[in-house]
Motif scaffolding. Sequence first.
Motif, short mmCIF file in Angstrom:
data_model
loop_
_atom_site.label_atom_id
_atom_site.label_comp_id
_atom_site.label_asym_id
_atom_site.label_seq_id
_atom_site.Cartn_x
_atom_site.Cartn_y
_atom_site.Cartn_z
N PRO A 81 0.80 -1.22 0.00
CA PRO A 81 0.00 0.00 0.00
C PRO A 81 0.84 1.27 0.00
O PRO A 81 0.30 2.38 -0.04
N ASN A 82 2.16 1.11 0.05
CA ASN A 82 3.06 2.28 0.06
C ASN A 82 3.50 2.71 -1.34
O ASN A 82 4.37 3.58 -1.48
N MET A 83 2.88 2.14 -2.36
CA MET A 83 3.27 2.47 -3.73
C MET A 83 3.19 3.96 -4.05
O MET A 83 4.07 4.47 -4.76
N PRO A 84 2.19 4.71 -3.56
CA PRO A 84 2.17 6.14 -3.88
C PRO A 84 3.43 6.87 -3.43
O PRO A 84 3.97 7.72 -4.16
N LEU A 85 3.92 6.54 -2.24
CA LEU A 85 5.12 7.19 -1.75
C LEU A 85 6.35 6.75 -2.55
O LEU A 85 7.24 7.55 -2.84
N ARG A 86 6.40 5.48 -2.92
CA ARG A 86 7.50 4.99 -3.74
C ARG A 86 7.53 5.72 -5.08
O ARG A 86 8.57 6.17 -5.54
N PHE A 87 6.36 5.84 -5.70
CA PHE A 87 6.29 6.53 -6.99
C PHE A 87 6.63 8.02 -6.85
O PHE A 87 7.16 8.62 -7.78
N LEU A 88 6.31 8.60 -5.71
CA LEU A 88 6.69 9.99 -5.48
C LEU A 88 8.21 10.13 -5.50
O LEU A 88 8.76 11.09 -6.05
N ASP A 130 -9.71 -6.76 -9.26
CA ASP A 130 -9.43 -6.58 -10.68
C ASP A 130 -8.55 -5.35 -10.88
O ASP A 130 -7.42 -5.43 -11.30
N GLU A 131 -9.09 -4.19 -10.54
CA GLU A 131 -8.36 -2.94 -10.67
C GLU A 131 -8.81 -1.99 -9.58
O GLU A 131 -9.99 -1.96 -9.22
N ASP A 132 -7.88 -1.21 -9.06
CA ASP A 132 -8.21 -0.28 -7.99
C ASP A 132 -7.25 0.91 -8.07
O ASP A 132 -6.32 0.93 -8.88
N GLU A 133 -7.48 1.86 -7.20
CA GLU A 133 -6.63 3.05 -7.14
C GLU A 133 -6.24 3.30 -5.69
O GLU A 133 -7.08 3.26 -4.80
N ILE A 134 -4.96 3.52 -5.46
CA ILE A 134 -4.50 3.90 -4.13
C ILE A 134 -3.87 5.28 -4.24
O ILE A 134 -3.29 5.63 -5.27
N ARG A 135 -4.00 6.07 -3.18
CA ARG A 135 -3.59 7.47 -3.23
C ARG A 135 -2.58 7.79 -2.13
O ARG A 135 -2.61 7.19 -1.06
N LEU A 136 -1.77 8.77 -2.42
CA LEU A 136 -0.82 9.25 -1.43
C LEU A 136 -1.55 9.78 -0.20
O LEU A 136 -1.12 9.58 0.93
N SER A 137 -2.68 10.44 -0.41
CA SER A 137 -3.43 11.02 0.71
C SER A 137 -3.97 9.95 1.65
O SER A 137 -4.27 10.24 2.81
N ASP A 138 -4.11 8.71 1.17
CA ASP A 138 -4.54 7.61 2.05
C ASP A 138 -3.50 7.34 3.14
O ASP A 138 -3.82 6.76 4.18
N MET A 139 -2.27 7.75 2.87
CA MET A 139 -1.18 7.49 3.80
C MET A 139 -1.02 8.59 4.85
O MET A 139 -0.26 8.43 5.80
N TYR A 140 -1.72 9.70 4.66
CA TYR A 140 -1.57 10.81 5.60
C TYR A 140 -2.06 10.42 7.00
O TYR A 140 -3.12 9.81 7.15
N GLU A 141 -1.28 10.78 8.00
CA GLU A 141 -1.66 10.48 9.38
C GLU A 141 -2.95 11.18 9.75
O GLU A 141 -3.79 10.62 10.48
N ILE A 142 -3.14 12.39 9.24
CA ILE A 142 -4.37 13.14 9.49
C ILE A 142 -5.19 13.16 8.20
O ILE A 142 -4.74 13.68 7.18
N LEU A 151 -1.05 11.92 -5.22
CA LEU A 151 -0.50 11.06 -6.25
C LEU A 151 -1.35 9.79 -6.29
O LEU A 151 -1.55 9.14 -5.26
N LYS A 152 -1.85 9.46 -7.46
CA LYS A 152 -2.75 8.32 -7.61
C LYS A 152 -2.05 7.20 -8.38
O LYS A 152 -1.42 7.45 -9.40
N VAL A 153 -2.18 6.00 -7.86
CA VAL A 153 -1.57 4.83 -8.50
C VAL A 153 -2.67 3.88 -8.95
O VAL A 153 -3.52 3.48 -8.16
#
Length: 328
Positions: A81-88, A130-142, A151-153
């Motif tokens: 689930p850390n892919m957005p930060l990796r891609f950043l 099948d397919e989904d989207e994970i976002r950098l904002s999902d990782m925000y503590e707040i 950033l959307k993956v």
Amino acid sequence: MAEKKDNVTSKFKDSVFCMLYRDKKNLLELYNALNNSAYTNVDDLQVTTLNGGSYMKYKDDASFLLCMSLYMFEQQSSKNPNMPLRFLHYVSDVFRELFSNSMLHRRSMIKIPVPHFVTFYNGLEKWVEDEDEIRLSDMYEIPTDNPELELKVRVININEDVHILNKCKTLRDYMTFVNKVRFKMGVEGDNVRIAVTEAMNECIDEDILVDFFEQHREEVVEVSIYDYDEEEVRRVLAEEYAQEVAQGMAQEIVEKAAKEASEKAFAEGEQSMMINQIIKKVKKSKTLETIASELEEEVADIKPIYDVVIAAAPDYNIDIIKNKLAIN
């Protein structure tokens, strides 16, 4: 992809997926499949994978420019689930290479390519259907309704017969190879080297990635051994499990539990693999000496397993065999 300096570097930074998409033709085919386009001129595609820095500390990546769009691909065989930060990290390094610091001080606005981030997931752990989207904002503590940095993956599960596999032959062929290796390791009990070699031979016979496997046979075997390093996988899983059950315990106790769990898991996995291989060869009426030679083991080391396997015929129940070995 940039050429690797030596085979050792390639082994630790590439994967079969990454090797396959070094080829611009394959990259362009994958781009067309994702975008329902029909580009044919590979010279329009500019590879932007970096030679060093944080980007190349990760394996399974491909990055390229086409029509002022920047595409960054990564294949994952584990839930991440850390892919957005990796891609950043990735895109920051690529933009840093494309636009020097001096360019940032110009009075006119710089036009930059539109970035797109795609993860191709083929792990066995349930993650996306099948397919989904994970976002950098999902990782925000707040939690933030309107994040100032996003950033959307796009995560595509390529285990199933999804739409993209029908449009991209190289990706479908890659998954055919992966599934053959998994079957030979998980069901037939082959070790990585044997499984990968036999899977490549079958693919060549079935006209699957023939040129690729004939050109990169040795490298495919080597990087696959690294990818399927069961000892490392079990070590990581054991450490995570020990940390979860030992919250609040002293760090030295956690590390000891992780080490013991890792050693036990690895030993059990090695024994199961050896049992499966011996069963296969016993079914082919091979002698103890022949089996030892083919497995590159000492006769005395595998004789206890061989004797129990012979006694377990014709059912060859692996649980019963393991229990008898434990008693002995």
